[in-house]
Design an enzyme around this catalytic site. Structure first.
Site, PDB file in Angstrom:
ATOM      1  N   ASP A  64       1.083  -0.684   0.296  1.00 45.05           N
ATOM      2  CA  ASP A  64      -0.249   0.332   0.957  1.00 45.05           C
ATOM      3  C   ASP A  64       0.863   0.726   0.209  1.00 45.05           C
ATOM      4  OD1 ASP A  64      -2.512   1.777  -0.131  1.00 45.05           O
ATOM      5  OD2 ASP A  64      -2.788   1.600   2.000  1.00 45.05           O
ATOM      6  N   ASN A 105     -10.784  -3.121  -5.411  1.00 44.12           N
ATOM      7  CA  ASN A 105     -10.051  -1.717  -5.728  1.00 44.12           C
ATOM      8  C   ASN A 105     -11.487  -1.881  -7.821  1.00 44.12           C
ATOM      9  OD1 ASN A 105      -6.878  -3.034  -4.795  1.00 44.12           O
ATOM     10  ND2 ASN A 105      -7.938  -0.956  -4.216  1.00 44.12           N
TER      11      ASN A 105
HETATM   12  C1  IPE Z   1      -5.658  -2.949  -0.118  1.00 37.62           C
HETATM   13  O1  IPE Z   1      -4.830  -1.405  -0.326  1.00 37.62           O
HETATM   14  C2  IPE Z   1      -5.265  -3.343  -1.637  1.00 37.62           C
HETATM   15  C3  IPE Z   1      -4.098  -3.706  -2.266  1.00 37.62           C
HETATM   16  C4  IPE Z   1      -2.926  -3.260  -1.130  1.00 37.62           C
HETATM   17  C5  IPE Z   1      -4.113  -3.946  -3.590  1.00 37.62           C
HETATM   18  P1  IPE Z   1      -6.060  -0.313  -0.213  1.00 37.62           P
HETATM   19  O2  IPE Z   1      -5.931   0.870  -0.907  1.00 37.62           O
HETATM   20  O3  IPE Z   1      -7.021  -0.397  -1.173  1.00 37.62           O
HETATM   21  O4  IPE Z   1      -6.751  -0.707   1.215  1.00 37.62           O
HETATM   22  P2  IPE Z   1      -7.745   0.347   1.651  1.00 37.62           P
HETATM   23  O5  IPE Z   1      -8.713   1.156   1.251  1.00 37.62           O
HETATM   24  O6  IPE Z   1      -7.320   1.830   2.150  1.00 37.62           O
HETATM   25  O7  IPE Z   1      -8.503  -0.288   3.011  1.00 37.62           O
HETATM   26  C1  IPE Z   2      -1.748   0.146  -3.341  1.00 36.44           C
HETATM   27  O1  IPE Z   2      -1.598   1.800  -3.956  1.00 36.44           O
HETATM   28  C2  IPE Z   2      -1.604  -0.729  -4.770  1.00 36.44           C
HETATM   29  C3  IPE Z   2      -3.576  -0.835  -5.278  1.00 36.44           C
HETATM   30  C4  IPE Z   2      -4.037  -1.024  -4.111  1.00 36.44           C
HETATM   31  C5  IPE Z   2      -3.464  -1.410  -6.330  1.00 36.44           C
HETATM   32  P1  IPE Z   2      -2.416   2.942  -3.113  1.00 36.44           P
HETATM   33  O2  IPE Z   2      -3.373   2.652  -4.540  1.00 36.44           O
HETATM   34  O3  IPE Z   2      -3.344   2.106  -2.311  1.00 36.44           O
HETATM   35  O4  IPE Z   2      -1.583   3.946  -2.867  1.00 36.44           O
HETATM   36  P2  IPE Z   2      -2.756   4.815  -1.594  1.00 36.44           P
HETATM   37  O5  IPE Z   2      -3.221   3.957  -0.530  1.00 36.44           O
HETATM   38  O6  IPE Z   2      -3.498   5.904  -2.086  1.00 36.44           O
HETATM   39  O7  IPE Z   2      -1.085   5.553  -1.347  1.00 36.44           O
HETATM   40 MG    MG Z   3      -4.336   2.543  -0.622  1.00 34.47          MG
END
Ligand code: IPE
Ligand code: IPE
Ligand code: MG
Length: 254
Positions: free
Chosen positions: A21, A69
């Site tokens: 993340d 996602n």
């Molecule tokens: C979890 O991260 C999913 C991945 C890293 C693929 P998210 O960024 O989607 O999670 P939330 O929405 O902050 O809980």
């Molecule tokens: C995790 O990084 C990757 C995926 C969920 C694909 P994020 O895209 O959630 O990054 P933040 O949480 O917005 O910084």
């Molecule tokens: Mg995230």
């Protein structure tokens, strides 16, 4: 092997799961697009496979796209899928060099065709590698995985008598076989990068007894020292699975 090395080997987690993340925040802080953050994230993924393998980890599962996602802006979802279709073929030679076998968790049938094709090629190419398993979690959700298991369980009997017998035998141990995780070790260490302290629907079943570790580093900036810090922390923990410390250490009888 010296006893000290012996000792440290025993404390290497077999299966490390990572919620990668912080790509978006990393990019935003640098005035870059979210997609640029995801691109840098793929580069870290490549490094982490090598670092984990060198540390003696046997399986690493990487949360790349959750069932939730899909709710992101269309341009980001398309960007992520395109990134996978274009980057995965480039990763295969590296995976061959490192002896990494690709596996997946999640419903990959819902991914766009180009992404599925790239995935299938990478699965086929790496299937005989034995140094480390890389489990890419795509369109993965822990709740969906458990519901999928319930559906399979319900489809396993057709008569009232079979149903009664199946229900009588049902336990966490017998239910596990319906989750479709054959060949995947239970998660020992679950790492989340990016500073949030939640599981976000990852590996719910295994979260029952996985050791949790939260890192403030955003995924694109994750370093070998960050991983080492997580592995060291894990090595110092005592996993009790409901028992007492004395039982685990063999000081008292059963
Ligand atoms: C979890 O991260 C999913 C991945 C890293 C693929 P998210 O960024 O989607 O999670 P939330 O929405 O902050 O809980
Ligand atoms: C995790 O990084 C990757 C995926 C969920 C694909 P994020 O895209 O959630 O990054 P933040 O949480 O917005 O910084
Ligand atoms: Mg995230």
């Amino acid at each position: 092997m010296s006893s000290l090395e012996d000792q440290s080997r025993r404390h290497v987690p077999q299966h490390v799961a990572i919620i990668m993340d912080g790509n978006g925040r990393w990019a935003k802080a640098r005035g870059l697009s979210r997609l640029e953050g995801h691109k840098q994230g793929v580069k870290r993924l490549r490094d982490v496979i090598r670092w984990a393998r060198d540390a003696g980890v046997q399986q690493v599962s990487l949360y790349a796209f959750s069932t939730e996602n899909w709710k992101r802006p269309k341009v980001e979802v398309t960007g992520l899928m395109t990134l996978m279709a274009t980057m995965l073929p480039l990763e295969v030679p590296k995976m061959m060099e490192e002896g990494a076998r690709l596996l997946t968790l999640g419903d990959t049938s819902k991914l766009p065709w180009l992404a599925r094709k790239a995935l299938q090629r990478a699965l086929d190419a790496t299937k005989n590698n034995t140094s480390i398993d890389v489990i890419l979690c795509l369109n993965y959700g822990g709740q969906q995985e458990i519901v999928g298991g319930v559906k399979k369980f319900c489809a396993s009997f057709s008569t009232e008598k079979e149903k009664e017998e199946a229900l009588a035998k049902l336990s966490p141990e017998t239910f596990y076989s319906y989750l479709g995780r054959e060949g995947i070790y239970p998660v020992d260490l679950l790492i989340r990068t990016g500073g949030e302290k939640r599981i976000s629907n990852f590996h719910l079943w295994d979260a029952a007894y996985a050791e949790l570790y939260f890192s403030d580093t955003n995924w694109p900036a994750y370093t070998e020292d960050d991983l080492k810090a997580a592995l060291d922390d894990y090595a110092g923990r005592e996993r009790r699975f409901g028992q007492t410390s004395e039982q685990i250490q063999g000081i008292v009888d059963e």
